[in-house]
Write a protein that holds these residues in place. Structure first.
Motif, short mmCIF file in Angstrom:
data_model
loop_
_atom_site.label_atom_id
_atom_site.label_comp_id
_atom_site.label_asym_id
_atom_site.label_seq_id
_atom_site.Cartn_x
_atom_site.Cartn_y
_atom_site.Cartn_z
N GLU A 72 0.83 -1.21 0.00
CA GLU A 72 0.00 0.00 0.00
C GLU A 72 0.87 1.26 0.00
OE1 GLU A 72 -3.51 1.55 -0.54
OE2 GLU A 72 -3.28 -0.61 -0.29
N ILE A 73 1.97 1.23 0.76
CA ILE A 73 2.85 2.40 0.86
C ILE A 73 3.69 2.57 -0.39
CG2 ILE A 73 4.83 3.35 2.11
CD1 ILE A 73 3.57 2.17 4.65
N GLY A 74 4.18 1.46 -0.92
CA GLY A 74 4.96 1.56 -2.15
C GLY A 74 6.43 1.31 -1.95
N ASP A 75 7.26 2.33 -2.10
CA ASP A 75 8.71 2.14 -2.20
C ASP A 75 9.46 2.10 -0.87
OD1 ASP A 75 8.14 4.78 -1.72
OD2 ASP A 75 9.65 5.56 -3.09
N VAL A 76 8.81 1.72 0.20
CA VAL A 76 9.49 1.58 1.49
C VAL A 76 10.18 0.22 1.57
CG1 VAL A 76 7.43 0.70 2.68
CG2 VAL A 76 9.22 1.84 3.99
N SER A 77 11.39 0.20 2.13
CA SER A 77 12.09 -1.07 2.29
C SER A 77 11.49 -1.84 3.47
CB SER A 77 13.59 -0.83 2.55
OG SER A 77 13.78 -0.29 3.84
N GLN A 78 11.71 -3.14 3.47
CA GLN A 78 11.19 -3.97 4.56
C GLN A 78 11.76 -3.51 5.90
OE1 GLN A 78 11.12 -8.14 3.74
NE2 GLN A 78 11.00 -8.71 5.89
N ARG A 79 13.05 -3.23 5.94
CA ARG A 79 13.70 -2.78 7.17
C ARG A 79 13.11 -1.46 7.66
NH1 ARG A 79 16.42 -1.88 11.20
NH2 ARG A 79 18.29 -0.69 11.52
N MET A 80 12.95 -0.49 6.76
CA MET A 80 12.43 0.82 7.15
C MET A 80 11.00 0.71 7.66
SD MET A 80 14.11 3.47 7.41
CE MET A 80 13.08 4.43 8.46
N LEU A 81 10.19 -0.13 7.02
CA LEU A 81 8.82 -0.30 7.48
C LEU A 81 8.79 -0.98 8.85
CD1 LEU A 81 5.84 0.09 7.00
CD2 LEU A 81 5.81 -2.07 5.72
N THR A 82 9.66 -1.95 9.06
CA THR A 82 9.74 -2.62 10.36
C THR A 82 10.08 -1.61 11.46
OG1 THR A 82 10.40 -4.71 9.35
CG2 THR A 82 10.93 -4.42 11.68
N VAL A 83 11.09 -0.78 11.24
CA VAL A 83 11.50 0.24 12.22
C VAL A 83 10.35 1.22 12.46
CG1 VAL A 83 13.06 2.19 12.60
CG2 VAL A 83 13.96 0.03 11.74
N THR A 84 9.72 1.65 11.40
CA THR A 84 8.61 2.61 11.50
C THR A 84 7.47 2.03 12.33
OG1 THR A 84 9.18 3.62 9.39
CG2 THR A 84 6.92 3.93 10.17
N LEU A 85 7.08 0.80 12.02
CA LEU A 85 5.98 0.17 12.75
C LEU A 85 6.32 -0.04 14.23
CD1 LEU A 85 4.77 -2.38 10.05
CD2 LEU A 85 3.66 -0.24 10.74
N ARG A 86 7.55 -0.40 14.51
CA ARG A 86 7.96 -0.55 15.92
C ARG A 86 7.85 0.78 16.66
NH1 ARG A 86 13.21 -4.30 14.99
NH2 ARG A 86 12.11 -6.26 14.73
N ASN A 87 8.31 1.85 16.03
CA ASN A 87 8.23 3.17 16.66
C ASN A 87 6.79 3.60 16.88
OD1 ASN A 87 11.02 3.49 16.78
ND2 ASN A 87 11.13 4.59 14.84
N LEU A 88 5.93 3.38 15.88
CA LEU A 88 4.52 3.75 16.01
C LEU A 88 3.83 2.91 17.08
CD1 LEU A 88 3.59 4.27 12.25
CD2 LEU A 88 3.87 6.05 14.00
N GLU A 89 4.22 1.65 17.18
CA GLU A 89 3.65 0.79 18.22
C GLU A 89 4.14 1.23 19.60
OE1 GLU A 89 3.18 -3.95 19.36
OE2 GLU A 89 4.78 -3.34 17.98
N GLU A 90 5.42 1.54 19.70
CA GLU A 90 6.00 1.99 20.97
C GLU A 90 5.30 3.25 21.49
OE1 GLU A 90 10.26 3.65 22.72
OE2 GLU A 90 10.19 2.77 20.72
N ASP A 91 4.96 4.15 20.57
CA ASP A 91 4.30 5.40 20.96
C ASP A 91 2.80 5.25 21.14
OD1 ASP A 91 6.72 6.68 20.97
OD2 ASP A 91 6.39 7.80 19.13
N GLY A 92 2.25 4.08 20.80
CA GLY A 92 0.83 3.83 21.03
C GLY A 92 -0.08 4.24 19.89
N PHE A 93 0.47 4.50 18.71
CA PHE A 93 -0.35 4.90 17.57
C PHE A 93 -0.95 3.71 16.84
CE2 PHE A 93 2.66 8.59 17.77
CZ PHE A 93 1.72 9.51 18.17
N ILE A 94 -0.25 2.58 16.89
CA ILE A 94 -0.77 1.37 16.24
C ILE A 94 -0.68 0.20 17.22
CG2 ILE A 94 -0.12 2.12 13.91
CD1 ILE A 94 2.16 0.06 14.03
#
Length: 146
Positions: A72-94
């Motif tokens: 859905e996002i497109g050109d994001v790498s697997q590693r970058m998406l993993t880091v992003t999702l961890r950060n968003l989960e840590e902050d309570g957004f997802i």
């Protein structure tokens, strides 16, 4: 009997005062870099394009698995998406739900706070879309002056 008139405060003046007070608080917090500034902290965390795109994708589609979100996002790498999702989960957004299957299935969705962030992001996106012609004209004018 003569009563003194009380100046009427309009709603616009009241809103301007509130905005001014908010800005004073933000700027005072931002001056001392050794002091924790919640605005700076949150903006830093969500201002990268992958965070906002992840929030918007989850807000649009609800619950998504990792590869669906990546597609859905497109050109994001697997590693970058993993880091992003961890950060968003840590902050309570997802939130992340892991299913004990083979292979493991993991689903992501917005929390209530993430939903609120998405609504704010949509307001910013709406503003940007409305201002885009003026922004492009300004950029062109600036480039022609150089």
């Amino acid at each position: 009997m003569n009563t003194p008139s009380i100046p009427e405060v309009t709603n616009a003046e009241s809103e301007a005062d509130k905005t001014g007070e908010k800005m004073k608080i933000i700027l005072n917090l931002a001056r001392d870099l050794n002091q924790f500034c919640p605005v700076r902290d949150v903006v830093h965390r969500i201002s990268d394009k992958w965070s906002l795109l992840s929030i918007l994708a989850l807000g649009t589609h609800g619950t998504l698995r990792f590869n669906q979100l990546k597609k859905e996002i497109g050109d994001v790498s697997q590693r970058m998406l993993t880091v992003t999702l961890r950060n968003l989960e840590e902050d309570g957004f997802i939130s992340r739900k892991i299913y004990a299957e083979v292979p493991p299935r993991v689903e992501y969705k917005l929390t209530e706070m993430g939903q609120g962030l998405m609504e704010q992001t949509l307001q910013l996106a709406d503003w940007a879309n409305k201002q885009l012609p003026q922004i492009i004209a300004s950029r062109n004018k600036f480039r022609n002056l150089r």
